[in-house]
Design a protein around this motif. Structure first.
Motif, short mmCIF file in Angstrom:
data_model
loop_
_atom_site.label_atom_id
_atom_site.label_comp_id
_atom_site.label_asym_id
_atom_site.label_seq_id
_atom_site.Cartn_x
_atom_site.Cartn_y
_atom_site.Cartn_z
N ASN B 99 0.51 -1.51 0.00
CA ASN B 99 -0.19 0.08 0.07
C ASN B 99 1.15 1.49 -0.27
OD1 ASN B 99 0.84 -1.16 2.65
ND2 ASN B 99 -0.93 0.31 3.55
N GLY B 100 1.90 0.98 -0.53
CA GLY B 100 2.71 2.46 -0.80
C GLY B 100 3.29 2.53 -1.80
N ASP B 101 3.70 3.85 -2.65
CA ASP B 101 4.32 3.93 -3.51
C ASP B 101 4.96 3.36 -4.70
OD1 ASP B 101 6.44 4.55 -2.89
OD2 ASP B 101 6.25 6.50 -2.62
N ARG B 102 5.21 3.89 -5.97
CA ARG B 102 5.18 2.92 -6.97
C ARG B 102 6.66 2.46 -6.48
NH1 ARG B 102 8.36 3.26 -10.49
NH2 ARG B 102 8.08 1.40 -12.74
N ASP B 103 7.08 3.40 -5.63
CA ASP B 103 9.00 3.35 -6.13
C ASP B 103 9.36 2.82 -5.11
OD1 ASP B 103 10.13 5.21 -7.20
OD2 ASP B 103 11.41 6.45 -5.74
N HIS B 104 8.28 1.78 -3.80
CA HIS B 104 8.14 1.14 -2.45
C HIS B 104 7.85 -0.20 -2.63
CE1 HIS B 104 9.64 5.30 -1.03
NE2 HIS B 104 10.44 4.61 0.23
N PHE B 105 7.46 0.11 -4.21
CA PHE B 105 7.32 -1.44 -4.42
C PHE B 105 8.07 -2.23 -5.87
CE2 PHE B 105 4.46 -5.48 -5.51
CZ PHE B 105 4.50 -5.81 -4.47
N VAL B 106 8.12 -1.36 -6.30
CA VAL B 106 9.10 -1.79 -7.64
C VAL B 106 10.18 -0.88 -8.07
CG1 VAL B 106 7.37 -1.16 -9.22
CG2 VAL B 106 9.00 -2.71 -10.13
N GLY B 107 10.20 0.68 -8.62
CA GLY B 107 10.50 1.75 -8.53
C GLY B 107 12.48 1.47 -8.12
N LYS B 108 12.25 1.22 -6.67
CA LYS B 108 13.86 1.12 -6.15
C LYS B 108 14.49 0.00 -5.57
CE LYS B 108 13.37 4.49 -2.31
NZ LYS B 108 13.68 5.38 -0.87
N HIS B 109 14.22 -1.30 -6.56
CA HIS B 109 14.06 -2.23 -6.13
C HIS B 109 14.08 -2.76 -7.95
CE1 HIS B 109 10.86 -2.27 -3.13
NE2 HIS B 109 11.40 -3.10 -3.04
N VAL B 110 13.55 -2.41 -8.22
CA VAL B 110 14.14 -2.62 -9.74
C VAL B 110 15.79 -1.52 -9.78
CG1 VAL B 110 14.68 -2.10 -12.78
CG2 VAL B 110 12.28 -2.78 -11.67
N ASP B 111 15.90 -0.16 -9.37
CA ASP B 111 16.88 0.15 -9.36
C ASP B 111 18.21 -0.62 -8.63
OD1 ASP B 111 15.90 2.44 -10.53
OD2 ASP B 111 15.73 3.46 -8.74
N LEU B 112 17.85 -1.01 -7.66
CA LEU B 112 18.86 -1.95 -6.64
C LEU B 112 19.53 -3.19 -7.48
CD1 LEU B 112 20.03 -2.35 -3.84
CD2 LEU B 112 18.51 -4.09 -4.22
N PHE B 113 18.43 -3.68 -8.54
CA PHE B 113 18.66 -5.74 -8.95
C PHE B 113 19.43 -5.16 -10.75
CE2 PHE B 113 15.93 -6.99 -6.60
CZ PHE B 113 16.59 -8.43 -5.75
N THR B 114 19.53 -3.49 -10.88
CA THR B 114 20.22 -2.64 -12.22
C THR B 114 21.35 -2.87 -11.13
OG1 THR B 114 18.37 -1.74 -13.04
CG2 THR B 114 20.35 -1.14 -13.74
N GLU B 115 21.49 -2.44 -10.08
CA GLU B 115 23.26 -1.73 -9.93
C GLU B 115 23.62 -3.34 -9.45
OE1 GLU B 115 24.41 0.81 -6.08
OE2 GLU B 115 22.73 1.12 -6.46
N ILE B 116 23.01 -3.75 -8.47
CA ILE B 116 23.62 -5.49 -9.03
C ILE B 116 24.36 -5.81 -9.80
CG2 ILE B 116 23.41 -7.63 -7.84
CD1 ILE B 116 21.48 -6.41 -5.77
N GLY B 117 23.64 -5.79 -11.09
CA GLY B 117 23.42 -6.43 -12.12
C GLY B 117 25.29 -5.90 -12.79
N GLU B 118 25.38 -4.18 -12.61
CA GLU B 118 26.39 -3.85 -13.63
C GLU B 118 27.15 -3.89 -12.37
OE1 GLU B 118 23.98 -0.19 -16.22
OE2 GLU B 118 24.17 0.10 -13.47
#
Lengths: 263, 263
Positions: B99-118
């Motif tokens: 029940n949070g905003d988009r960032d706190h369900f998916v946005g920050k997570h894709v950023d994190l996994f993008t960073e992990i991948g890079e």
């Protein structure tokens, strides 16, 4: 139709799925459905003019022509889903769009699962011989069975000028690095069985597929968009896609469609 | 510290986890860390004044006092995570707020996994003997190992006047039916190992836990918020929670804290 209701959709042998056909229930089917012989999975769904009734009619026609073919419903709205479509389709594929708005990754999904939790009887009506009391006493089991028939698809929509982008609130495409990040998130965090790179109506080339494939092991990688030749089909499969999804030319140009099916 | 790096966090025996302590690295620890003897898992994380340095110091102090206790980092920002915290903690718990905003369900997570991948090398630096070439040649394996140390938590934040709600962009609480829907979505669609009902600072009673527990089988159900007595701890566990999470009184009132630990 292969019944997966008891075992759940996870029994599907994904290794056998390399060519997928997307069928729009609002468009006329080709006269000769034999063109589908070489495809491994049919996804039935669309947005404009799609209804529960034409979805069900399409599923029925496909299953009459190809009783052993996997047919999934991929609904664009909850209004296209009914106990009849759930019962007839082998599974219901539910997209979650990484680069869409909140509603299309989590909002509508919680609404759907809330509805499933509240109304197992209505959603499952026709599939159960003893609906009333059975649902009351076995509510949780029934819900678990229905839920097992849902297949999550982690989508990235990469063509902004498409109906898919408009519908899912996509206003920015991902770089290949972000596509890889979303793929890694799917594989290790969200756990959807399918990761889907969707160029919807245009050919995106192999770059995103190549980036995503590095991080996928259990997750199946689908690519859709602009595949209208054996060359493009091969290029995407060689870049690491598990399956290509072919849509438009199935309705418009059966000869081109058949050229996209790997030998 | 129990090293889970090779096997991944999924090796944790969740059935042994019924009492969880949330430790804020920005607050002083109690003088006597023996109070933690009866807890099964410690989550280290917070927002105000939390840094990577005080997170690491807190993890080190906890592990020195209790070498066999499970200690997870639950970061509120990617800035609190480093190769050192990943290496020291048994796992990194990553919340996704329904029940949070988009960032706190998916946005920050894709950023994190993008960073992990890079940047697997930078993120994993200290854990690997042969960093440079090893990462280049084994990049994907390293990423897979790191990703296996992340534990997803599907959160519902139910107290609007909390820092957690403010941070995650929560502006509406869920009804018990929606909590059940989010639980069912976790169990069958998103697949996080933990579903977490968070009343953060206030006691929410057993209603949401009771609603969620009906739909959870593999997923572990955590409840946190306002537990300051054995009665409340028992009420929540009897309603179907797998574990209660106790935070504030650990720092403020060790006697009350100990009363919340089930016998």
């Amino acid at each position: 139709m292969i019944s997966l209701f008891e075992e759940g959709a996870m029994q599907i042998d994904w290794d056998e799925v390399t060519h997928v056909t997307k069928v729009d229930p609002a468009k006329p089917l080709p006269t000769d459905l034999e063109v589908l012989s070489g495809t491994d999975l049919v996804l039935v769904g669309g947005s404009d003019d799609v209804t529960e009734a034409n979805t069900l009619e399409t599923i029925n026609l496909l299953q009459a022509a190809h009783p052993d073919k996997l047919v999934f419903q991929e609904p664009y709205s909850a209004a296209h889903v009914s106990s009849a479509t759930v019962e007839r389709a082998d599974a219901v594929a539910v997209p979650a769009v990484y680069n869409g708005d909140r509603d299309h990754f989590v909002g509508k999904h919680v609404d759907l699962f809330t509805e499933i939790g509240e109304q197992p009887a209505e959603l499952l009506g026709a599939t159960l011989p003893l609906v009333g009391r059975f649902v009351e006493s076995k509510g949780r089991d029934v819900v678990a069975e229905l839920a097992a028939n849902l297949v999550g698809e982690g989508y990235v929509v990469q063509h902004l000028e498409s109906a898919a982008a408009d519908r899912a609130g996509v206003d920015t495409t991902y770089t290949p690095e972000q596509v890889a990040g979303a793929a890694l998130a799917t594989e290790t965090f969200y756990g959807f069985p399918i990761f889907y790179v969707e160029y919807s109506g245009t050919y995106g080339g192999p770059e995103d597929v190549d980036a995503a494939a590095r991080y996928l092991e259990e997750t199946k990688l689908f690519y859709g968009g602009g595949i209208d030749s054996a060359e493009k089909a091969t290029e995407i499969l060689e870049a690491g896609a598990d399956a290509i999804v072919v849509g438009d030319c199935f309705h418009d140009d059966p000869e081109t469609f058949q050229a996209t099916i790997p030998n």
